[in-house]
Design a protein around this motif. Structure first.
Motif, short mmCIF file in Angstrom:
data_model
loop_
_atom_site.label_atom_id
_atom_site.label_comp_id
_atom_site.label_asym_id
_atom_site.label_seq_id
_atom_site.Cartn_x
_atom_site.Cartn_y
_atom_site.Cartn_z
N MET A 1 -12.18 -4.43 6.87
CA MET A 1 -11.48 -4.91 5.70
C MET A 1 -12.47 -4.92 4.55
O MET A 1 -13.49 -5.59 4.60
CB MET A 1 -10.94 -6.30 6.06
CG MET A 1 -10.32 -7.07 4.95
SD MET A 1 -8.71 -7.65 5.44
CE MET A 1 -7.82 -7.02 4.07
N SER A 2 -12.18 -4.18 3.51
CA SER A 2 -13.15 -4.00 2.44
C SER A 2 -13.24 -5.21 1.51
O SER A 2 -14.31 -5.57 1.07
CB SER A 2 -12.82 -2.74 1.65
OG SER A 2 -11.53 -2.83 1.10
N THR A 3 -12.14 -5.83 1.20
CA THR A 3 -12.18 -7.00 0.32
C THR A 3 -11.47 -8.18 0.99
O THR A 3 -10.46 -8.01 1.65
CB THR A 3 -11.55 -6.71 -1.05
OG1 THR A 3 -11.60 -7.90 -1.83
CG2 THR A 3 -10.12 -6.25 -0.94
N LEU A 4 -12.05 -9.34 0.81
CA LEU A 4 -11.47 -10.55 1.39
C LEU A 4 -11.10 -11.54 0.31
O LEU A 4 -10.96 -12.72 0.56
CB LEU A 4 -12.45 -11.17 2.38
CG LEU A 4 -12.78 -10.30 3.59
CD1 LEU A 4 -13.89 -10.92 4.41
CD2 LEU A 4 -11.55 -10.07 4.43
N ALA A 5 -10.93 -11.05 -0.90
CA ALA A 5 -10.57 -11.92 -2.02
C ALA A 5 -9.14 -12.40 -1.85
O ALA A 5 -8.30 -11.73 -1.24
CB ALA A 5 -10.71 -11.15 -3.33
N PRO A 6 -8.84 -13.60 -2.38
CA PRO A 6 -7.46 -14.08 -2.32
C PRO A 6 -6.49 -13.03 -2.87
O PRO A 6 -6.77 -12.38 -3.87
CB PRO A 6 -7.51 -15.33 -3.21
CG PRO A 6 -8.92 -15.82 -3.07
CD PRO A 6 -9.74 -14.56 -3.02
N GLY A 7 -5.41 -12.84 -2.15
CA GLY A 7 -4.42 -11.84 -2.52
C GLY A 7 -4.59 -10.52 -1.80
O GLY A 7 -3.68 -9.69 -1.80
N ALA A 8 -5.74 -10.30 -1.17
CA ALA A 8 -5.95 -9.05 -0.42
C ALA A 8 -4.95 -8.98 0.73
O ALA A 8 -4.72 -9.96 1.43
CB ALA A 8 -7.38 -8.99 0.10
N VAL A 9 -4.36 -7.82 0.90
CA VAL A 9 -3.35 -7.60 1.93
C VAL A 9 -3.99 -6.91 3.13
O VAL A 9 -4.69 -5.91 2.97
CB VAL A 9 -2.18 -6.76 1.37
CG1 VAL A 9 -1.16 -6.44 2.46
CG2 VAL A 9 -1.51 -7.50 0.21
N LEU A 10 -3.74 -7.43 4.31
CA LEU A 10 -4.24 -6.82 5.54
C LEU A 10 -3.36 -5.63 5.89
O LEU A 10 -2.15 -5.66 5.62
CB LEU A 10 -4.22 -7.83 6.69
CG LEU A 10 -5.35 -8.85 6.77
CD1 LEU A 10 -5.34 -9.78 5.57
CD2 LEU A 10 -5.25 -9.64 8.04
N PRO A 11 -3.93 -4.60 6.52
CA PRO A 11 -3.11 -3.46 6.93
C PRO A 11 -2.08 -3.89 7.97
O PRO A 11 -2.37 -4.72 8.84
CB PRO A 11 -4.11 -2.47 7.50
CG PRO A 11 -5.36 -3.24 7.75
CD PRO A 11 -5.33 -4.46 6.88
N GLU A 12 -0.89 -3.32 7.89
CA GLU A 12 0.18 -3.68 8.83
C GLU A 12 -0.06 -3.00 10.18
O GLU A 12 -0.66 -1.94 10.26
CB GLU A 12 1.52 -3.22 8.24
CG GLU A 12 2.71 -3.75 8.98
CD GLU A 12 4.01 -3.41 8.28
OE1 GLU A 12 4.61 -2.38 8.64
OE2 GLU A 12 4.40 -4.17 7.37
N ARG A 13 0.46 -3.64 11.23
CA ARG A 13 0.40 -3.06 12.57
C ARG A 13 1.73 -3.27 13.25
O ARG A 13 2.31 -4.36 13.18
CB ARG A 13 -0.70 -3.72 13.39
CG ARG A 13 -0.85 -3.08 14.80
CD ARG A 13 -1.91 -3.83 15.59
NE ARG A 13 -2.33 -3.29 16.83
CZ ARG A 13 -1.61 -3.13 17.93
NH1 ARG A 13 -0.33 -3.39 17.95
NH2 ARG A 13 -2.16 -2.69 19.05
N ALA A 14 2.23 -2.24 13.94
CA ALA A 14 3.52 -2.32 14.64
C ALA A 14 3.30 -2.63 16.12
O ALA A 14 2.29 -2.20 16.72
CB ALA A 14 4.28 -1.02 14.49
N PHE A 15 4.23 -3.37 16.70
CA PHE A 15 4.29 -3.65 18.13
C PHE A 15 5.70 -3.32 18.59
O PHE A 15 6.67 -3.69 17.95
CB PHE A 15 4.00 -5.13 18.41
CG PHE A 15 2.61 -5.56 18.08
CD1 PHE A 15 1.58 -5.44 19.01
CD2 PHE A 15 2.32 -6.08 16.83
CE1 PHE A 15 0.30 -5.85 18.70
CE2 PHE A 15 1.03 -6.49 16.51
CZ PHE A 15 0.02 -6.37 17.45
N GLY A 16 5.81 -2.68 19.74
CA GLY A 16 7.13 -2.40 20.28
C GLY A 16 7.46 -0.93 20.21
O GLY A 16 6.62 -0.13 19.87
#
Length: 134
Positions: A1-16
């Motif tokens: 994760m390149s930035t951890l500033a407030p508002g940074a969005v984590l990449p989505e991951r699918a299950f199922g």
């Protein structure tokens, strides 16, 4: 994760898609053998369309999603709340964002807002977590 500033969005991951095997394997591992999760006839008699997923299975996937990003050793807090039932065939999408970055107990931490949604966009699990970060 390149930035951890407030508002940074984590990449989505699918299950199922969620399968009966996923549900039953989790039941066996957790010791929660409630037949509502694997007996369609019983679930229908209680008004459900079929047997449904164990809530903690989704929480486990959400925890796996987080630890894939930050590592197991960095978990400082993890909470979930179940909002909707998950059925076989549902594809779940884990996502989150950074709420704040702060220091506590001499370490840098991030607080996350988390969620798992179904393919229709409906939130089935919401949560929050804190992780120590470098």
């Amino acid at each position: 994760m390149s930035t951890l500033a407030p508002g940074a969005v984590l990449p989505e991951r699918a299950f199922g898609p969620v399968t009966m095997t996923d549900i039953v394997r989790y039941q066996g591992a957790s010791g929660d053998l409630n037949p509502m999760h694997h007996d369609d006839e019983l679930a229908r008699s209680a008004g459900y369309p079929e047997a449904f997923g164990v809530g903690m299975l989704g929480a486990g996937w959400l925890a796996a999603y987080c630890t894939e990003q930050f590592g197991e050793e960095t978990v400082r807090r993890f909470r979930t709340r179940f909002l909707r039932i998950v059925y076989r065939g549902d594809v779940l999408h884990a996502g989150g964002e950074v709420v704040r970055e702060f220091e506590e107990a001499g370490e840098r931490r991030v607080e996350l807002r988390l969620r798992i949604t179904r393919g229709d966009g409906e939130v089935v699990i919401e949560g929050s977590a804190e992780f120590a970060v470098a």
